[in-house]
Write a protein that holds these residues in place. Structure first.
Motif, PDB file in Angstrom:
ATOM      1  N   HIS A 141      41.535  44.465  34.834  1.00 44.11           N
ATOM      2  CA  HIS A 141      40.322  45.312  35.521  1.00 44.11           C
ATOM      3  C   HIS A 141      40.667  46.261  36.650  1.00 44.11           C
ATOM      4  O   HIS A 141      40.298  47.179  36.918  1.00 44.11           O
ATOM      5  CB  HIS A 141      39.229  44.213  35.862  1.00 44.11           C
ATOM      6  N   ALA A 142      41.593  45.426  37.679  1.00 47.89           N
ATOM      7  CA  ALA A 142      42.067  46.077  38.521  1.00 47.89           C
ATOM      8  C   ALA A 142      42.920  47.402  38.252  1.00 47.89           C
ATOM      9  O   ALA A 142      42.775  48.686  38.963  1.00 47.89           O
ATOM     10  CB  ALA A 142      42.753  45.335  39.615  1.00 47.89           C
ATOM     11  N   TYR A 143      43.714  47.354  37.249  1.00 44.91           N
ATOM     12  CA  TYR A 143      44.346  48.422  36.728  1.00 44.91           C
ATOM     13  C   TYR A 143      43.600  49.690  36.291  1.00 44.91           C
ATOM     14  O   TYR A 143      43.571  50.840  36.724  1.00 44.91           O
ATOM     15  CB  TYR A 143      45.403  48.106  35.843  1.00 44.91           C
ATOM     16  N   ALA A 144      42.603  49.243  35.577  1.00 49.91           N
ATOM     17  CA  ALA A 144      41.667  50.305  34.953  1.00 49.91           C
ATOM     18  C   ALA A 144      41.069  51.140  36.471  1.00 49.91           C
ATOM     19  O   ALA A 144      40.881  52.339  36.035  1.00 49.91           O
ATOM     20  CB  ALA A 144      40.566  49.700  33.983  1.00 49.91           C
ATOM     21  N   GLU A 145      40.532  50.273  37.142  1.00 53.67           N
ATOM     22  CA  GLU A 145      40.008  51.002  38.238  1.00 53.67           C
ATOM     23  C   GLU A 145      40.855  51.841  39.144  1.00 53.67           C
ATOM     24  O   GLU A 145      40.376  52.854  39.435  1.00 53.67           O
ATOM     25  CB  GLU A 145      39.093  49.909  39.282  1.00 53.67           C
ATOM     26  N   GLN A 146      41.889  51.278  39.337  1.00 51.98           N
ATOM     27  CA  GLN A 146      42.932  52.185  40.067  1.00 51.98           C
ATOM     28  C   GLN A 146      43.536  53.405  39.465  1.00 51.98           C
ATOM     29  O   GLN A 146      43.645  54.399  39.892  1.00 51.98           O
ATOM     30  CB  GLN A 146      44.120  51.339  40.190  1.00 51.98           C
ATOM     31  N   ALA A 147      43.411  53.404  38.098  1.00 50.92           N
ATOM     32  CA  ALA A 147      43.927  54.323  37.366  1.00 50.92           C
ATOM     33  C   ALA A 147      43.093  55.344  36.639  1.00 50.92           C
ATOM     34  O   ALA A 147      43.249  56.319  36.097  1.00 50.92           O
ATOM     35  CB  ALA A 147      44.928  53.943  36.194  1.00 50.92           C
ATOM     36  N   GLY A 148      41.645  55.052  37.088  1.00 54.27           N
ATOM     37  CA  GLY A 148      40.627  55.681  36.452  1.00 54.27           C
ATOM     38  C   GLY A 148      40.185  55.878  34.937  1.00 54.27           C
ATOM     39  O   GLY A 148      39.990  56.577  34.195  1.00 54.27           O
ATOM     40  N   ARG A 149      40.581  54.459  34.320  1.00 55.79           N
ATOM     41  CA  ARG A 149      40.625  54.437  33.116  1.00 55.79           C
ATOM     42  C   ARG A 149      39.267  53.601  32.571  1.00 55.79           C
ATOM     43  O   ARG A 149      38.829  52.837  33.498  1.00 55.79           O
ATOM     44  CB  ARG A 149      41.699  53.769  32.460  1.00 55.79           C
ATOM     45  N   ASP A 150      38.569  53.698  31.461  1.00 50.99           N
ATOM     46  CA  ASP A 150      37.877  52.795  31.370  1.00 50.99           C
ATOM     47  C   ASP A 150      38.089  51.726  30.869  1.00 50.99           C
ATOM     48  O   ASP A 150      39.219  51.179  30.176  1.00 50.99           O
ATOM     49  CB  ASP A 150      37.149  53.605  29.811  1.00 50.99           C
ATOM     50  N   VAL A 151      37.386  50.678  31.382  1.00 47.65           N
ATOM     51  CA  VAL A 151      37.884  49.111  31.194  1.00 47.65           C
ATOM     52  C   VAL A 151      37.400  48.566  29.964  1.00 47.65           C
ATOM     53  O   VAL A 151      38.156  47.811  29.525  1.00 47.65           O
ATOM     54  CB  VAL A 151      37.170  48.205  32.507  1.00 47.65           C
ATOM     55  N   GLU A 152      36.476  49.013  29.210  1.00 49.36           N
ATOM     56  CA  GLU A 152      35.855  48.469  27.912  1.00 49.36           C
ATOM     57  C   GLU A 152      36.792  48.123  26.924  1.00 49.36           C
ATOM     58  O   GLU A 152      37.127  47.378  26.177  1.00 49.36           O
ATOM     59  CB  GLU A 152      34.847  49.227  27.463  1.00 49.36           C
TER      60      GLU A 152
END
Length: 254
Positions: A141-152
């Motif tokens: 989740h942290a990676y998705a937020e930092q990379a601007g990626r969709d977490v789903e």
């Protein structure tokens, strides 16, 4: 003779027990008139309006451990495995502990002694439960937020789903949430209802020793509202219709 296909939890290959399936079928029969059919989904409006407050960052402040500690999530489905594997180098690059990062790259993230898609344990917790800037949480989740990626597509499905549940009931999919009435067959069981303030406004109201700002009583809202991005991702063309059903029902009850 045709074999009766068992009920199963959507988003994981982990099986639903016969006992859970029995209670699920019994619940559906008992509440048939209050469940709303929307395409392939059977919408449990009453359960999805149950109040929750997912004040997750403050969970460790008021509880001995969070729901991410002391175990691992349900295994992920086959389609999600290559997606997660493809992101492991990037996710591990964000780990603050170099030894931990090297351990990931050397041993991988899967538990080879369990069903395919089962995430390994590390120090008694899910492998992805890691420190990030002084706070513990999901490294995916942290990676998705930092990379601007969709977490789903990245985060294990069951980890995103709480307090909602999706159950394949053979002739459709039951869309519900964990409550006292559904806990006998929900993948979430009774632990959240019995131990965590996020699932019980009544229990939180009695906890007068806790700062009012933590799991504040005015922060509780219907279960489905906590998962709208995920629901829209899962339900796709049916999302707007189901969201309308739930929103209208909630307004009528207020």
């Amino acid at each position: 003779m045709k074999t009766k296909r068992a009920f199963r939890y959507v988003g994981t290959p982990d099986p639903m027990s016969d006992k859970e399936a029995y209670h699920c079928e019994k619940y559906i029969k008992k509440n048939r008139h209050s469940l709303v059919r929307a395409g392939q989904y059977l919408v449990d409006v009453t359960a999805l309006q149950a109040l929750f407050h997912l004040d997750c960052w403050n969970c460790r402040t008021v509880h001995r451990e969070t729901c991410c500690e002391g175990g691992q999530p349900y295994a992920i489905e086959e389609w999600q495995i290559p997606i997660v594997e493809g992101e492991i180098p990037s996710i591990s690059a964000g780990l603050q502990d170099e030894a931990e990062r090297n351990h990931w790259l050397l041993h991988g993230v899967w538990d080879r002694n369990e069903p395919q898609g089962t995430i390994r344990m590390r120090h008694g917790n899910c492998l992805f439960y890691q420190e990030n800037n002084g706070r513990y949480g999901c490294a995916i989740h942290a990676y998705a937020e930092q990379a601007g990626r969709d977490v789903e597509p990245l985060k294990p499905f069951s980890c995103q789903l709480y307090p909602i549940d999706l159950i394949d009931i053979r002739d459709g999919i039951l869309l519900t949430a964990v409550t006292n009435e559904t806990s006998s067959f929900s993948r979430w069981g009774t632990d959240y209802l019995e131990q965590f303030y996020c699932a019980s406004p009544a229990r939180r109201k009695l906890a007068t020793h806790i700062d009012d700002k933590l799991f504040a009583l005015d922060g509780y809202r219907p279960a489905y509202e906590w998962n709208l991005p995920l629901l829209r991702y899962i339900l796709q063309d049916d999302a707007e219709r189901i969201e309308g059903i739930l929103a209208n029902s909630y307004q009528l009850e207020r």
